[in-house]
Design a protein around this motif. Structure first.
Motif, PDB file in Angstrom:
ATOM      1  N   GLU A   1       0.798  -1.246  -0.066  1.00  0.00           N
ATOM      2  CA  GLU A   1       0.067   0.002   0.015  1.00  0.00           C
ATOM      3  C   GLU A   1       0.896   1.176   0.056  1.00  0.00           C
ATOM      4  O   GLU A   1       0.500   2.416  -0.601  1.00  0.00           O
ATOM      5  CB  GLU A   1      -1.046  -0.038   1.384  1.00  0.00           C
TER       6      GLU A   1
ATOM      7  N   GLY B   1     -10.002  -3.894  -3.754  1.00  0.00           N
ATOM      8  CA  GLY B   1      -8.680  -4.279  -3.518  1.00  0.00           C
ATOM      9  C   GLY B   1      -8.024  -5.215  -4.209  1.00  0.00           C
ATOM     10  O   GLY B   1      -8.538  -5.548  -5.404  1.00  0.00           O
TER      11      GLY B   1
ATOM     12  N   ALA C   1      -8.147  -8.579  -3.592  1.00  0.00           N
ATOM     13  CA  ALA C   1      -9.150  -9.756  -3.610  1.00  0.00           C
ATOM     14  C   ALA C   1      -8.228 -11.165  -3.530  1.00  0.00           C
ATOM     15  O   ALA C   1      -8.583 -12.104  -4.310  1.00  0.00           O
ATOM     16  CB  ALA C   1     -10.090  -9.794  -4.625  1.00  0.00           C
TER      17      ALA C   1
HETATM   18  P1  NAD Z   1     -11.039  -6.236  -1.436  1.00  0.00           P
HETATM   19  O1  NAD Z   1     -11.411  -5.173  -2.219  1.00  0.00           O
HETATM   20  O2  NAD Z   1      -9.721  -7.112  -2.193  1.00  0.00           O
HETATM   21  O3  NAD Z   1     -12.021  -7.506  -1.355  1.00  0.00           O
HETATM   22  C1  NAD Z   1     -13.261  -7.530  -0.555  1.00  0.00           C
HETATM   23  C2  NAD Z   1     -14.065  -8.535  -1.248  1.00  0.00           C
HETATM   24  O4  NAD Z   1     -14.622  -8.205  -2.378  1.00  0.00           O
HETATM   25  C3  NAD Z   1     -13.543  -9.862  -1.444  1.00  0.00           C
HETATM   26  O5  NAD Z   1     -14.372 -10.885  -0.902  1.00  0.00           O
HETATM   27  C4  NAD Z   1     -13.218  -9.816  -2.771  1.00  0.00           C
HETATM   28  O6  NAD Z   1     -13.311 -11.059  -3.500  1.00  0.00           O
HETATM   29  C5  NAD Z   1     -14.080  -9.238  -3.323  1.00  0.00           C
HETATM   30  N1  NAD Z   1     -13.791  -8.343  -4.603  1.00  0.00           N
HETATM   31  C6  NAD Z   1     -13.012  -7.172  -4.717  1.00  0.00           C
HETATM   32  N2  NAD Z   1     -12.865  -7.063  -5.906  1.00  0.00           N
HETATM   33  C7  NAD Z   1     -13.561  -7.744  -6.548  1.00  0.00           C
HETATM   34  C8  NAD Z   1     -13.771  -7.863  -8.135  1.00  0.00           C
HETATM   35  N3  NAD Z   1     -13.063  -7.058  -9.059  1.00  0.00           N
HETATM   36  N4  NAD Z   1     -14.615  -9.016  -8.571  1.00  0.00           N
HETATM   37  C9  NAD Z   1     -15.135  -9.627  -7.582  1.00  0.00           C
HETATM   38  N5  NAD Z   1     -15.129  -9.750  -6.473  1.00  0.00           N
HETATM   39  C10 NAD Z   1     -14.198  -8.580  -5.718  1.00  0.00           C
HETATM   40  O7  NAD Z   1     -10.625  -5.895  -0.086  1.00  0.00           O
HETATM   41  P2  NAD Z   1      -9.762  -6.616   1.346  1.00  0.00           P
HETATM   42  O8  NAD Z   1     -10.112  -7.990   1.067  1.00  0.00           O
HETATM   43  O9  NAD Z   1     -10.156  -5.967   2.405  1.00  0.00           O
HETATM   44  O10 NAD Z   1      -8.080  -6.234   1.010  1.00  0.00           O
HETATM   45  C11 NAD Z   1      -7.611  -7.342   0.186  1.00  0.00           C
HETATM   46  C12 NAD Z   1      -6.085  -6.582  -0.080  1.00  0.00           C
HETATM   47  O11 NAD Z   1      -6.304  -5.562  -0.892  1.00  0.00           O
HETATM   48  C13 NAD Z   1      -5.597  -5.927   1.128  1.00  0.00           C
HETATM   49  O12 NAD Z   1      -4.076  -6.166   1.070  1.00  0.00           O
HETATM   50  C14 NAD Z   1      -5.783  -4.567   1.073  1.00  0.00           C
HETATM   51  O13 NAD Z   1      -4.979  -3.679   1.664  1.00  0.00           O
HETATM   52  C15 NAD Z   1      -5.563  -4.241  -0.197  1.00  0.00           C
HETATM   53  N6  NAD Z   1      -6.501  -3.111  -0.874  1.00  0.00           N
HETATM   54  C16 NAD Z   1      -5.741  -2.547  -1.756  1.00  0.00           C
HETATM   55  C17 NAD Z   1      -6.436  -1.392  -2.435  1.00  0.00           C
HETATM   56  C18 NAD Z   1      -5.914  -0.764  -3.615  1.00  0.00           C
HETATM   57  O14 NAD Z   1      -5.115  -1.265  -4.082  1.00  0.00           O
HETATM   58  N7  NAD Z   1      -6.256   0.507  -4.090  1.00  0.00           N
HETATM   59  C19 NAD Z   1      -7.831  -0.860  -2.053  1.00  0.00           C
HETATM   60  C20 NAD Z   1      -8.387  -1.818  -0.956  1.00  0.00           C
HETATM   61  C21 NAD Z   1      -7.810  -3.030  -0.381  1.00  0.00           C
END
Ligand code: NAD
Length: 367
Positions: free
Chosen positions: A89, A284, A286
């Protein structure tokens, strides 16, 4: 004209969803669309693995000299043990900071075919199209002094400082007014000027800027708590909402969730004129579904479409892509996260293919 584009796929589902953006770029180039000079590099955990830092100086320079940057996502359990300042991050935060990307744009757009995905009644969210412009580099998250201290009586006191200067307010205000001119020409400015001096200044500066340069745009002011309520009561009253870092953090999450689906939400971060914008999905990396072909690529594809609209002056192509997304959803094609009754589930690449097919059909009809 060739647009210089830097692609940063990142971690987790990042490379899978970026592959679909590349597919779309290929289609545009072979169908008389815009042309691109593409640079691809690492960010986040993949950059840590490759270069020992979540954003290498060389990568930053490539970003700086491009017209727009499209990012996938960063982070994942693999890097949980890495030092705080080298965490995935931190690469993204550095990129935003180095380019001074002070305006964060989060559209809340409800596609007709997904109206049932919202937790609000369909008649409240149907046709919804809001753009939240959040100030991203000032306010209480950065204000000094800040800290936790122990008082003489042994109590502890935590404190932060909400601070905004004229120029910080005006530059984000300008972004909001300019964007409103490309949309429905209405701006709602939100603060808490009734209880905070920084909010009072915010309102005064936005009002003055409006009078000086943007009196063709309809401006209204709203206290941020009322805005939170109005977003649930009657969200269609809004076009562009401009607000500070703290209120924007909360209001943009609230507005985004009106659409009901994380896999559909794009975003943009913009800086001064001439600085490349950063376009990325709100979600994020995912890790729970990474590598399984289950990720919805549309948030990233819609982020790319925002890049066409806001950084590359290719609004017609952005319109075409958004229309193609609409066609795909209306034809009942869905990734797992947005499945509903009587729809057909496809993989990440299946969604990308469906989009290309929709663009082909639109082109054939136009011919
Ligand atoms: P996440 O957004 O990655 O996932 C949350 C939920 O939503 C999960 O069940 C995931 O499978 C689902 N999801 C997310 N994007 C999807 C997509 N495009 N299609 C289908 N399902 C989707 O959030 P998290 O699990 O809290 O975080 C995972 C990692 O991502 C952590 O390391 C966090 O720090 C990071 N993160 C990065 C960003 C970024 O890159 N801007 C933003 C938020 C979190």
């Amino acid at each position: 004209m060739t647009h210089k584009l830097t692609l940063l796929p990142g971690d987790g589902i990042g490379p899978e969803i970026m592959a679909e953006v590349k597919k779309l770029i290929g289609w545009l180039e072979s169908n008389n669309g815009p042309r691109f000079a593409i640079t691809e590099d690492h960010i986040g955990g993949s950059a840590y693995d490759a270069y020992g830092a979540p954003l290498a100086d060389e990568t930053l320079e490539k970003c700086r000299t491009s017209d727009a940057i499209v990012m996938g996502s960063v982070g994942g359990p693999k890097w949980d043990g890495v030092d705080y300042n080298l965490r995935p991050e931190a690469g993204l935060l550095r990129l935003r900071k180095e380019l001074d990307l002070f305006a964060n744009l989060r559209p809340a757009l409800v596609f007709d075919a997904l109206v049932e995905a919202s937790t609000l009644k369909p008649e409240i969210v149907k046709g919804l199209d809001i753009l939240i412009v959040r100030e991203l580099t000032g306010g209480v998250y950065f204000g000094e002094p800040r800290g936790i201290e122990t008082l003489e009586n042994g109590e502890r006191r935590g404190f932060n400082t909400q601070t905004y200067t004229t120029s910080e307010i005006r530059r984000v205000g300008r972004v909001a007014f300019e964007l409103a001119r490309k949309r429905s020409n209405r701006v709602t400015s939100c603060e808490k000027g009734n209880v905070m001096e920084s909010g009072k200044l915010w309102r005064e500066e936005i009002t003055a800027l409006h009078a000086e340069s943007y009196n063709d745009v309809e401006l209204s002011h709203m206290y941020a708590d009322n805005c939170a309520m109005q977003l649930l009561r009657n969200p269609s009253q809004f076009d562009v909402i401009v607000t500070d870092n703290l209120f924007g953090d909360i209001l943009s999450d609230e507005a985004a969730m009106l659409t009901g689906s994380l896999g559909m939400l794009p975003s943009a971060s913009l800086g001064a004129p001439g600085v490349p914008g950063l376009y990325e999905p709100v979600h994020g990396s995912a890790p729970d579904i990474a590598g399984q072909g289950k990720a919805n690529p549309l948030a990233t594809i819609l982020s790319f479409s925002m890049a066409l609209r806001y950084s590359l002056d290719e609004s017609d192509w952005a319109d075409a892509i958004e229309k193609a997304v609409q066609h795909v959803l209306e034809s009942g094609i869905r990734t797992a996260d947005i499945m509903a009754d009587q729809t057909r589930q496809v993989s990440t690449s299946g969604m990308g293919d469906a989009l290309i097919e929709a663009l082909d059909t639109m082109k054939a009809k136009a011919a």
